[in-house]
Design a protein around this motif. Structure first.
Motif: not given
Length: 135
Positions: A35-41, A88-104
């Protein structure tokens, strides 16, 4: 180091320094696999220990039920010195994930590798749509 990561539909850093996250989820359904998910973050925050400073490389893998990576993100963040009388220092992550394949179908898990440490979570559960239970 502490982290909190979530899968969501959208995320953005606001002008006030806050991370705005919308549409959090941890399950997807597909009629067939692979299955393929077109977009998630993948979004969240890493809070650093006070002694951590400088350019810090990281790798994020989304691993399948067999533990093998199905999607990877290589990146880095710049961690600045923070005085003791501040958070404390922090890093904010916003990481788009495109066309993720889920084999099973099954549980897919995030693995964050940084500074010789591994942190796990969150999980994404991929299920067949005919297995979906109604209310």
């Amino acid at each position: 180091m502490e982290s909190m990561l979530l899968f969501c539909k959208e995320a953005a850093a606001g002008p006030d320094g806050r991370l705005n996250i919308q549409g959090v989820f941890n399950e997807l359904y597909a009629s067939d696999f692979p299955a393929r998910q077109e977009h998630l973050v993948l979004a969240g925050v890493i809070e650093w220990e006070r002694h951590t400073q400088g350019r810090i490389p990281f790798k994020i893998d989304l691993t399948g039920p067999d533990g093998k990576s199905v999607f990877s993100i290589d990146g880095h963040t710049d961690v600045e010195f923070r005085p003791v009388n501040s958070a404390p220092a922090k890093t904010q992550l916003v990481l788009p994930m495109e066309k993720v394949m889920f084999p099973v179908p099954g549980q897919y898990r995030v693995r964050l590798a940084v500074n010789d440490a591994e942190i796990f979570g969150p999980s994404m559960h991929l299920m067949r749509s005919d297995d979906e239970q109604g209310p």
